[in-house]
Design a protein around this motif. Structure first.
Motif, PDB file in Angstrom:
ATOM      1  N   ALA A  64      -9.586  -4.655 -20.622  1.00  0.00           N
ATOM      2  CA  ALA A  64     -10.400  -4.598 -21.846  1.00  0.00           C
ATOM      3  C   ALA A  64      -9.965  -5.638 -22.879  1.00  0.00           C
ATOM      4  CB  ALA A  64     -10.321  -3.197 -22.451  1.00  0.00           C
ATOM      5  N   GLN A  65      -8.665  -5.830 -23.035  1.00  0.00           N
ATOM      6  CA  GLN A  65      -8.188  -6.666 -24.147  1.00  0.00           C
ATOM      7  C   GLN A  65      -7.808  -8.085 -23.725  1.00  0.00           C
ATOM      8  OE1 GLN A  65      -5.173  -4.563 -26.501  1.00  0.00           O
ATOM      9  NE2 GLN A  65      -6.129  -2.625 -25.932  1.00  0.00           N
ATOM     10  N   LEU A  66      -7.424  -8.264 -22.461  1.00  0.00           N
ATOM     11  CA  LEU A  66      -6.972  -9.592 -22.017  1.00  0.00           C
ATOM     12  C   LEU A  66      -7.904 -10.182 -20.955  1.00  0.00           C
ATOM     13  CD1 LEU A  66      -3.162  -8.674 -21.597  1.00  0.00           C
ATOM     14  CD2 LEU A  66      -4.217  -9.821 -23.558  1.00  0.00           C
ATOM     15  N   GLY A  67      -8.843  -9.391 -20.470  1.00  0.00           N
ATOM     16  CA  GLY A  67      -9.764  -9.867 -19.430  1.00  0.00           C
ATOM     17  C   GLY A  67      -9.094 -10.043 -18.080  1.00  0.00           C
ATOM     18  N   ILE A  68      -7.959  -9.349 -17.866  1.00  0.00           N
ATOM     19  CA  ILE A  68      -7.244  -9.461 -16.580  1.00  0.00           C
ATOM     20  C   ILE A  68      -7.639  -8.273 -15.694  1.00  0.00           C
ATOM     21  CG2 ILE A  68      -4.968  -9.463 -15.479  1.00  0.00           C
ATOM     22  CD1 ILE A  68      -3.856 -10.782 -18.040  1.00  0.00           C
ATOM     23  N   SER A  69      -8.228  -8.569 -14.546  1.00  0.00           N
ATOM     24  CA  SER A  69      -8.598  -7.498 -13.616  1.00  0.00           C
ATOM     25  C   SER A  69      -7.381  -7.131 -12.766  1.00  0.00           C
ATOM     26  CB  SER A  69      -9.769  -7.948 -12.733  1.00  0.00           C
ATOM     27  OG  SER A  69      -9.464  -9.178 -12.105  1.00  0.00           O
ATOM     28  N   SER A  70      -7.431  -5.967 -12.131  1.00  0.00           N
ATOM     29  CA  SER A  70      -6.248  -5.537 -11.371  1.00  0.00           C
ATOM     30  C   SER A  70      -6.602  -4.554 -10.272  1.00  0.00           C
ATOM     31  CB  SER A  70      -5.221  -4.898 -12.305  1.00  0.00           C
ATOM     32  OG  SER A  70      -5.827  -3.848 -13.032  1.00  0.00           O
ATOM     33  N   ARG A  71      -5.712  -4.493  -9.291  1.00  0.00           N
ATOM     34  CA  ARG A  71      -5.716  -3.466  -8.239  1.00  0.00           C
ATOM     35  C   ARG A  71      -4.242  -3.123  -8.040  1.00  0.00           C
ATOM     36  NH1 ARG A  71     -10.265  -4.598  -9.154  1.00  0.00           N
ATOM     37  NH2 ARG A  71     -12.018  -4.974  -7.735  1.00  0.00           N
ATOM     38  N   LEU A  72      -3.928  -1.829  -8.000  1.00  0.00           N
ATOM     39  CA  LEU A  72      -2.521  -1.413  -7.915  1.00  0.00           C
ATOM     40  C   LEU A  72      -2.138  -1.056  -6.476  1.00  0.00           C
ATOM     41  CD1 LEU A  72       0.050  -0.710  -9.602  1.00  0.00           C
ATOM     42  CD2 LEU A  72      -0.905   1.606  -9.867  1.00  0.00           C
ATOM     43  N   ILE A  73      -0.887  -1.399  -6.112  1.00  0.00           N
ATOM     44  CA  ILE A  73      -0.378  -1.120  -4.758  1.00  0.00           C
ATOM     45  C   ILE A  73       0.828  -0.183  -4.850  1.00  0.00           C
ATOM     46  CG2 ILE A  73       0.558  -2.133  -2.645  1.00  0.00           C
ATOM     47  CD1 ILE A  73      -0.745  -4.822  -3.506  1.00  0.00           C
ATOM     48  N   ARG A 121      -4.360   4.388   5.774  1.00  0.00           N
ATOM     49  CA  ARG A 121      -5.634   3.744   6.139  1.00  0.00           C
ATOM     50  C   ARG A 121      -6.749   4.764   6.338  1.00  0.00           C
ATOM     51  NH1 ARG A 121      -3.099   0.091   8.778  1.00  0.00           N
ATOM     52  NH2 ARG A 121      -3.159   1.518  10.534  1.00  0.00           N
ATOM     53  N   GLU A 122      -6.372   5.945   6.867  1.00  0.00           N
ATOM     54  CA  GLU A 122      -7.387   7.012   7.010  1.00  0.00           C
ATOM     55  C   GLU A 122      -7.961   7.433   5.659  1.00  0.00           C
ATOM     56  OE1 GLU A 122      -5.419  10.116   9.227  1.00  0.00           O
ATOM     57  OE2 GLU A 122      -5.279   8.752  10.958  1.00  0.00           O
ATOM     58  N   GLN A 123      -7.199   7.221   4.610  1.00  0.00           N
ATOM     59  CA  GLN A 123      -7.661   7.546   3.251  1.00  0.00           C
ATOM     60  C   GLN A 123      -8.421   6.376   2.622  1.00  0.00           C
ATOM     61  OE1 GLN A 123      -7.328  10.505   1.808  1.00  0.00           O
ATOM     62  NE2 GLN A 123      -6.227  11.320   3.576  1.00  0.00           N
ATOM     63  N   GLY A 124      -8.643   5.319   3.402  1.00  0.00           N
ATOM     64  CA  GLY A 124      -9.389   4.170   2.875  1.00  0.00           C
ATOM     65  C   GLY A 124      -8.526   3.203   2.093  1.00  0.00           C
ATOM     66  N   LEU A 125      -7.196   3.362   2.201  1.00  0.00           N
ATOM     67  CA  LEU A 125      -6.301   2.423   1.493  1.00  0.00           C
ATOM     68  C   LEU A 125      -6.069   1.185   2.353  1.00  0.00           C
ATOM     69  CD1 LEU A 125      -3.824   5.179   0.322  1.00  0.00           C
ATOM     70  CD2 LEU A 125      -5.134   3.705  -1.231  1.00  0.00           C
ATOM     71  N   LEU A 144      -4.050  11.439  -6.921  1.00  0.00           N
ATOM     72  CA  LEU A 144      -4.282  10.395  -7.936  1.00  0.00           C
ATOM     73  C   LEU A 144      -4.805   9.117  -7.279  1.00  0.00           C
ATOM     74  CD1 LEU A 144      -0.958  11.402  -9.398  1.00  0.00           C
ATOM     75  CD2 LEU A 144      -2.966  11.317 -10.864  1.00  0.00           C
ATOM     76  N   ARG A 145      -5.483   9.324  -6.190  1.00  0.00           N
ATOM     77  CA  ARG A 145      -5.958   8.250  -5.324  1.00  0.00           C
ATOM     78  C   ARG A 145      -6.757   7.179  -6.060  1.00  0.00           C
ATOM     79  NH1 ARG A 145      -7.958   4.966  -3.136  1.00  0.00           N
ATOM     80  NH2 ARG A 145      -8.940   4.663  -1.123  1.00  0.00           N
ATOM     81  N   GLU A 146      -7.469   7.562  -7.128  1.00  0.00           N
ATOM     82  CA  GLU A 146      -8.335   6.588  -7.806  1.00  0.00           C
ATOM     83  C   GLU A 146      -7.521   5.516  -8.533  1.00  0.00           C
ATOM     84  OE1 GLU A 146      -7.908   9.703  -8.851  1.00  0.00           O
ATOM     85  OE2 GLU A 146      -7.934   9.820 -11.051  1.00  0.00           O
ATOM     86  N   HIS A 147      -6.207   5.730  -8.686  1.00  0.00           N
ATOM     87  CA  HIS A 147      -5.385   4.771  -9.430  1.00  0.00           C
ATOM     88  C   HIS A 147      -4.823   3.619  -8.581  1.00  0.00           C
ATOM     89  CE1 HIS A 147      -5.292   7.108 -13.144  1.00  0.00           C
ATOM     90  NE2 HIS A 147      -5.141   8.189 -12.401  1.00  0.00           N
ATOM     91  N   PHE A 148      -4.893   3.719  -7.246  1.00  0.00           N
ATOM     92  CA  PHE A 148      -4.323   2.638  -6.427  1.00  0.00           C
ATOM     93  C   PHE A 148      -5.217   2.374  -5.218  1.00  0.00           C
ATOM     94  CE2 PHE A 148      -2.418   5.410  -3.174  1.00  0.00           C
ATOM     95  CZ  PHE A 148      -2.327   6.621  -3.850  1.00  0.00           C
ATOM     96  N   VAL A 149      -5.114   1.154  -4.678  1.00  0.00           N
ATOM     97  CA  VAL A 149      -6.042   0.745  -3.608  1.00  0.00           C
ATOM     98  C   VAL A 149      -5.352   0.420  -2.294  1.00  0.00           C
ATOM     99  CG1 VAL A 149      -7.670  -0.227  -5.295  1.00  0.00           C
ATOM    100  CG2 VAL A 149      -5.969  -1.714  -4.206  1.00  0.00           C
ATOM    101  N   ALA A 150      -4.020   0.346  -2.323  1.00  0.00           N
ATOM    102  CA  ALA A 150      -3.308  -0.090  -1.117  1.00  0.00           C
ATOM    103  C   ALA A 150      -1.897   0.484  -1.122  1.00  0.00           C
ATOM    104  CB  ALA A 150      -3.241  -1.624  -1.071  1.00  0.00           C
ATOM    105  N   VAL A 151      -1.281   0.456   0.066  1.00  0.00           N
ATOM    106  CA  VAL A 151       0.143   0.777   0.167  1.00  0.00           C
ATOM    107  C   VAL A 151       0.896  -0.464   0.613  1.00  0.00           C
ATOM    108  CG1 VAL A 151      -0.186   3.247   0.608  1.00  0.00           C
ATOM    109  CG2 VAL A 151      -0.106   1.636   2.546  1.00  0.00           C
ATOM    110  N   GLY A 152       2.183  -0.511   0.248  1.00  0.00           N
ATOM    111  CA  GLY A 152       3.047  -1.619   0.629  1.00  0.00           C
ATOM    112  C   GLY A 152       4.375  -1.095   1.165  1.00  0.00           C
ATOM    113  N   LEU A 153       5.229  -2.026   1.563  1.00  0.00           N
ATOM    114  CA  LEU A 153       6.544  -1.675   2.128  1.00  0.00           C
ATOM    115  C   LEU A 153       7.550  -2.689   1.597  1.00  0.00           C
ATOM    116  CD1 LEU A 153       7.901   0.249   4.254  1.00  0.00           C
ATOM    117  CD2 LEU A 153       7.523  -1.572   5.926  1.00  0.00           C
ATOM    118  N   ASP A 154       8.575  -2.194   0.874  1.00  0.00           N
ATOM    119  CA  ASP A 154       9.550  -3.142   0.319  1.00  0.00           C
ATOM    120  C   ASP A 154      10.956  -2.562   0.408  1.00  0.00           C
ATOM    121  OD1 ASP A 154       9.658  -1.322  -1.769  1.00  0.00           O
ATOM    122  OD2 ASP A 154       8.591  -2.597  -3.188  1.00  0.00           O
TER     123      ASP A 154
END
Ligand code: ADE
Ligand code: ZN
Length: 335
Positions: free
Chosen positions: A129-138, A189-193, A160-170
């Motif tokens: 909204a304020q900086l015009g930076i889009s995002s997707r959380l992992i 992946r079965e959850q669409g992530l 809280l699935r609506e807050h993130f789009v992917a999983v990672g491994l670190d």
């Protein structure tokens, strides 16, 4: 605009695809949060903390990084952390971000995933909204912990699935191969992530194969050790699998002895879809622009290579094609 002038690099629209929010915790904010939350730190001041940022390898860094993350306790702390990062992005011409957060670093200390996610998400919404930076959380799993713990983390996060789009491994790569996390990645992946994974940073090229074939990732985080396996490099080129490369991180953690030895431009010129990212900028000496500048100065990056790297960052992102097209058109103008 002269290429030697950082303004050219700054104004290129760029996406950051490899950034650990906890790794953007600057010493100044770390001390403020410690005071706000009554946390005792083993360092006298900001300078003493910064002086401790000398690493011989990934594990050296991880020890201090997990310790630093201990000051993050409330939703507001996670908001402040994320907002500070987004302000750095705005200053560097980063228009889209796909950051990681490590929920297990905080749930281990009794901080609910909901607390973490609400603070991070509120800042990301303000960033749009304020900086015009889009995002997707992992949401990233810690590979030094067990797969069962990763599954429990995913289950806690799914409401809280609506807050993130992917999983990672670190976390620590040696001895913690991707093949140990097949079930949890299948569940995600079965959850669409979507899935991404760190591989081939300190670990061998075989871990990159495993991330591709067993975890079915859409990108490899780091991946610079792919060059040890020419068949793998051919596959990465053929499939245009993005590598989210982190030049300053790689030199600070001694993956390469010095920036002059880094292979990012060789990979780019061979046709591998490499991108530039900052990983843990508060610990490694700089954000997106500093990484571009370091590569330009040490490796004689050309204008065309810089534009190609910026293009890769946009097309390797999870943005829909119509949104990518807006930034690609701007990059065409810069060319
Ligand atoms: N966590 C934060 N930064 C990391 C890195 N570079 N590699 C693995 N785990 C990490
Ligand atoms: Zn990383």
């Amino acid at each position: 605009m002269s290429f030697a002038d950082n303004d050219f690099l700054r104004q290129l629209p760029k996406a950051e695809l490899h950034l650990h929010l906890e790794g953007s915790l600057e010493p100044e904010l770390l001390f403020q949060l410690a005071e706000r939350n009554g946390v005792q730190l083993p360092y006298a001041n900001v300078e003493a903390l910064r002086a401790a940022y000398q690493f011989s390898n990934l594990q050296d860094f991880l020890d201090i990084y997990y310790q630093g993350a201990g000051v993050l306790q409330t939703e507001q702390d996670f908001y402040d952390l994320t907002w500070a990062y987004l302000e750095r992005c705005a200053a560097d011409g980063v228009v889209h971000v796909e950051p990681f957060f490590d929920p297990q670093t905080h749930t281990e200390r009794g901080i609910a995933i909901a607390t973490q996610l609400k603070g991070i998400s509120r800042a990301l919404a303000d960033g749009q909204a304020q900086l015009g930076i889009s995002s997707r959380l992992i949401l990233s799993f810690l590979r030094h912990l067990s797969e069962d713990e990763a599954i429990a983390t995913l289950q806690e996060a799914l409401p809280l699935r609506e807050h993130f789009v992917a999983v990672g491994l670190d976390s620590a790569e040696h001895g913690n191969p991707p093949e140990g996390f097949v079930r949890v990645f299948d569940m995600a992946r079965e959850q669409g992530l979507q899935a991404v994974a760190h591989a081939g940073e300190e670990g061998p090229a075989d871990y990159i194969w495993q991330a591709l074939d067993l975890l079915r990732v859409i990108r490899i985080d780091h991946g610079v050790r792919c060059v040890e396996d020419p068949v793998l490099v051919e596959r990465l080129i053929a499939e245009q699998t993005p590598l989210t490369v982190c030049p300053l991180s790689n030199t600070k953690l001694k993956v390469f002895a010095q920036m002059q030895d880094h292979n990012i431009l060789q990979l780019l010129d061979q046709g591998v879809k490499v991108t530039i990212n900052s990983d843990d900028p508060a610990y490694f000496g700089g954000y997106m622009l500093a990484n571009f500048v370091a590569v330009r100065d040490a490796l004689d990056m050309t204008r065309e290579q810089a534009i190609a790297l910026a293009r890769n960052s946009i097309t390797a992102s999870m943005l829909p094609e119509v949104e990518q097209a807006v930034w690609l058109a701007k990059l065409d103008e810069a060319a």
